[in-house]
Design a protein around this motif. Sequence first.
Motif, PDB file in Angstrom:
ATOM      1  N   PHE A 260      70.369 -19.751   7.020  1.00 10.11           N
ATOM      2  CA  PHE A 260      71.723 -19.399   6.561  1.00 10.11           C
ATOM      3  C   PHE A 260      71.676 -19.132   5.062  1.00 10.11           C
ATOM      4  O   PHE A 260      70.843 -19.719   4.337  1.00 10.11           O
ATOM      5  N   ILE A 261      72.586 -18.273   4.622  1.00 12.40           N
ATOM      6  CA  ILE A 261      72.614 -17.921   3.188  1.00 12.40           C
ATOM      7  C   ILE A 261      72.889 -19.169   2.351  1.00 12.40           C
ATOM      8  O   ILE A 261      73.803 -19.934   2.662  1.00 12.40           O
ATOM      9  N   ASN A 262      72.105 -19.348   1.305  1.00 13.33           N
ATOM     10  CA  ASN A 262      72.332 -20.445   0.364  1.00 13.33           C
ATOM     11  C   ASN A 262      72.986 -19.850  -0.874  1.00 13.33           C
ATOM     12  O   ASN A 262      72.373 -19.076  -1.601  1.00 13.33           O
ATOM     13  N   ARG A 263      74.245 -20.209  -1.101  1.00 11.29           N
ATOM     14  CA  ARG A 263      74.952 -19.647  -2.265  1.00 11.29           C
ATOM     15  C   ARG A 263      74.785 -20.544  -3.485  1.00 11.29           C
ATOM     16  O   ARG A 263      75.393 -20.325  -4.527  1.00 11.29           O
ATOM     17  N   ASN A 264      74.007 -21.567  -3.312  1.00 13.99           N
ATOM     18  CA  ASN A 264      73.665 -22.477  -4.413  1.00 13.99           C
ATOM     19  C   ASN A 264      74.889 -23.081  -5.101  1.00 13.99           C
ATOM     20  O   ASN A 264      74.904 -23.247  -6.325  1.00 13.99           O
ATOM     21  N   THR A 265      75.915 -23.375  -4.324  1.00 19.98           N
ATOM     22  CA  THR A 265      77.088 -24.027  -4.920  1.00 19.98           C
ATOM     23  C   THR A 265      76.806 -25.517  -5.054  1.00 19.98           C
ATOM     24  O   THR A 265      75.859 -26.036  -4.443  1.00 19.98           O
TER      25      THR A 265
ATOM     26  N   MET B 216      78.528 -27.889  -3.871  1.00 20.61           N
ATOM     27  CA  MET B 216      78.764 -28.534  -2.582  1.00 20.61           C
ATOM     28  C   MET B 216      77.500 -28.434  -1.713  1.00 20.61           C
ATOM     29  O   MET B 216      77.081 -29.424  -1.102  1.00 20.61           O
ATOM     30  N   GLU B 217      76.922 -27.254  -1.704  1.00 20.54           N
ATOM     31  CA  GLU B 217      75.688 -27.082  -0.908  1.00 20.54           C
ATOM     32  C   GLU B 217      74.570 -27.968  -1.453  1.00 20.54           C
ATOM     33  O   GLU B 217      73.803 -28.552  -0.706  1.00 20.54           O
ATOM     34  N   ALA B 218      74.530 -28.040  -2.786  1.00 22.99           N
ATOM     35  CA  ALA B 218      73.448 -28.820  -3.410  1.00 22.99           C
ATOM     36  C   ALA B 218      73.512 -30.290  -3.000  1.00 22.99           C
ATOM     37  O   ALA B 218      72.488 -30.975  -2.938  1.00 22.99           O
ATOM     38  N   SER B 219      74.733 -30.773  -2.698  1.00 31.05           N
ATOM     39  CA  SER B 219      74.846 -32.211  -2.413  1.00 31.05           C
ATOM     40  C   SER B 219      74.524 -32.552  -0.948  1.00 31.05           C
ATOM     41  O   SER B 219      74.438 -33.724  -0.595  1.00 31.05           O
ATOM     42  N   VAL B 220      74.342 -31.547  -0.111  1.00 34.78           N
ATOM     43  CA  VAL B 220      74.068 -31.850   1.309  1.00 34.78           C
ATOM     44  C   VAL B 220      72.633 -32.345   1.461  1.00 34.78           C
ATOM     45  O   VAL B 220      71.706 -31.753   0.915  1.00 34.78           O
ATOM     46  N   GLU B 221      72.490 -33.429   2.202  1.00 35.66           N
ATOM     47  CA  GLU B 221      71.141 -34.011   2.325  1.00 35.66           C
ATOM     48  C   GLU B 221      70.253 -33.246   3.290  1.00 35.66           C
ATOM     49  O   GLU B 221      70.721 -32.807   4.351  1.00 35.66           O
TER      50      GLU B 221
ATOM     51  N   TYR C 171      65.906 -29.946   8.513  1.00 37.39           N
ATOM     52  CA  TYR C 171      66.707 -29.063   7.657  1.00 37.39           C
ATOM     53  C   TYR C 171      66.138 -29.102   6.239  1.00 37.39           C
ATOM     54  O   TYR C 171      65.994 -30.174   5.658  1.00 37.39           O
ATOM     55  N   TYR C 172      65.800 -27.930   5.729  1.00 33.84           N
ATOM     56  CA  TYR C 172      65.350 -27.833   4.340  1.00 33.84           C
ATOM     57  C   TYR C 172      66.265 -26.890   3.589  1.00 33.84           C
ATOM     58  O   TYR C 172      66.601 -25.798   4.089  1.00 33.84           O
ATOM     59  N   LYS C 173      66.611 -27.339   2.382  1.00 32.79           N
ATOM     60  CA  LYS C 173      67.411 -26.473   1.522  1.00 32.79           C
ATOM     61  C   LYS C 173      66.445 -25.740   0.611  1.00 32.79           C
ATOM     62  O   LYS C 173      65.803 -26.345  -0.246  1.00 32.79           O
ATOM     63  N   ASP C 174      66.302 -24.464   0.844  1.00 34.83           N
ATOM     64  CA  ASP C 174      65.349 -23.698   0.037  1.00 34.83           C
ATOM     65  C   ASP C 174      66.100 -22.454  -0.456  1.00 34.83           C
ATOM     66  O   ASP C 174      67.276 -22.569  -0.789  1.00 34.83           O
TER      67      ASP C 174
END
Length: 625
Positions: free
Chosen positions: A248-253, A255-260, A290-293
Amino acid sequence: STVLPEDEAASQVFDEFMLANTFQGIMSSFQQICDLLHMHPQPHQVFYQQLKTRLTSWKAQSLWTKLDKRAFSKEYQKGKACSNTRVLIIGGGPCGLRAGIEVALLGGQVVVVEKRDRFSRNNVLHLWPYLIHDLKTLGAKKLFGKFCAGSIDHISIRTMQCIMLKVALLVGVEVHPGVAFEDLVDPSPEGAEHSWIGWRAKVSPADHPVSLFEFDVLIGADGKRNTLAGFTRKEFRGKLAIAITANFINRNTQMEASVEEISGVACIFNQRFFKELNEKTGIDLENIVYYKDETHYFVMTAKKHSLLNKGVMLQDHEDPERLLSRENVNQEALMSYACEAADVSTNHQLPKLDFAHNHYGQPDVAMFDFTSMFAAEHSSRVMERNGHRLLIALAGDSLLEPFWPTGSGCARGFFGAMDAAWMIRSWASGTLTPLEVLAERESIYQLLSQTTPESVNKKFTMYTIDPNTRYKNLDSNFFKPHQMKRYYEGGTPESLAQMRTMVLIVLQLHTECYRDSHNLLRWLQKELECYRSQVQILDLTLSWRSGIALAGLIHKYRPELINFFQMDASKIAENNEMIFELAQREFGIKPLVTVADMENPDGPDKTLMASYLTSFYEYFRKESI
Ligand code: FAD
């Protein structure tokens, strides 16, 4: 000391190279650097050293410091360990490029062919601790500032390829995008006119200069659908396992940054979560990561019944291939399934779940069957034909297919790449017989599938291509040389010492030849870039058949001589007749090919045409500088 203006200009392009994040961007900025410095990756033994002396900005120097530290590892013998070895690598995935870097540091000449011309895989690789260390010692942090910052232990496949590609190019590896390996071409028979011509590859496009490259070693790093013949594969058939990946698109907000993130380890212990997920949504998973990349990346293993209940699969079938066939999968339902799983598993914290795009511009969600996984039964073999030996090795997913949810692909893949480099070193040293080299390699391969982050040697700083620094309890003599005879095809393992000497003598000659035709093509492509709507230069034969390309070349420098824009590409004979006559009269260039050669549907002979075009190069070169 004063810096030459071209070095200054190249340093500026080097900054772009460091920042480039696409296959094309990296290749073109690297080419610009080489053009500005009048350098070519050949002769490979001196390329990196020369580059270092020319590019001296602080950014460049900080990268050289890293790479130098690595390059001085004693195993490489200051780049002399494999200085007469030529290696073709199939596949510019992380493992092909990683193997290329090692062989280049050993001093070998390395050419990589990669059939794609874009790096487009959003999916994310989990990095074992050793891998993070390994990549840092190759300058990953200098090339990608965000590399494994803090506790991050993953990277998108695309970014990994970008990092590997940059390092590979800098240490003198030649990489050819958009070139697919098709088959091996046997060396010329003894007694034939060119009996010294060794192993080559049939590639697509057929006339790419790589088809002239002769090599002593071939590495198949072309992913799990390995194309190299002669390697039997073992199948591990487990219970049905269906994995889904979604980006999924990461908009680097914020809020997104705080998701584990959900790491592979965490999910194993959270059985209650899976039960609740199933009860709430009907989504039944065995695991989820789940990885935030660059994207929000999810990989999960889903149970069949839930995929059927949720309408992702239309019909139940025993055969996994039919089950996952395009006709049996409802793409919309698959997208909803992946979205819902992602949403619930992150506790609805990701504000928007819009799919990122895949290689084909479609929403990046995919479903894979991991019921059967493959591993090569052996990792290397030797073929001998007409007095020429070829060492063949597999690396990466071709060798051992990884199960993505556990993310072992690159970790084991890099081990395999280093092991292949170690084998090439032994091969080049001449101190072991071919069967001894194979026996050592296969003994090491025994351990690869058992490696885990816990089982490998923990002293990462000591890691080199020497397998003893990485594997615990390695028995390099597990297999005996006589057991390797089945992996030696053609000739006799004992026969070749004299032939090798002869091959080495002509090696120099051939490297020149290859280099020349490669440079020639590049020069012609550059010269004719401004005529690209009229003619495309892909090779040294067919692209020249209509006469339009030659006419363009002449028109560029002497527009008054030729009515270029009135020419008709279908009039092959007429065009070429006119050009041959004109070139002889105006520039004294004798035609080496005939009109009939040009009319041949397969195009003119490559060698003759290359010689003819070289005359134009010689004539116009001074004007083109
Ligand atoms: P690859 O990365 O597969 O590279 C092989 C390269 O060879 C490719 O670039 C291919 O274009 C090229 N090639 C193939 N045939 C030819 C030919 N004939 N001539 C020239 N070039 C050729 N691992 C994970 O841990 N998590 C994931 O989510 C995940 N997703 C993946 C998604 C896809 C679509 C693929 C293909 C692999 C995925 N993997 C994933 C596996 C992971 O990418 C590999 O383990 C890792 O990249 C190391 O692989 P490699 O270099 O051996 O092969």
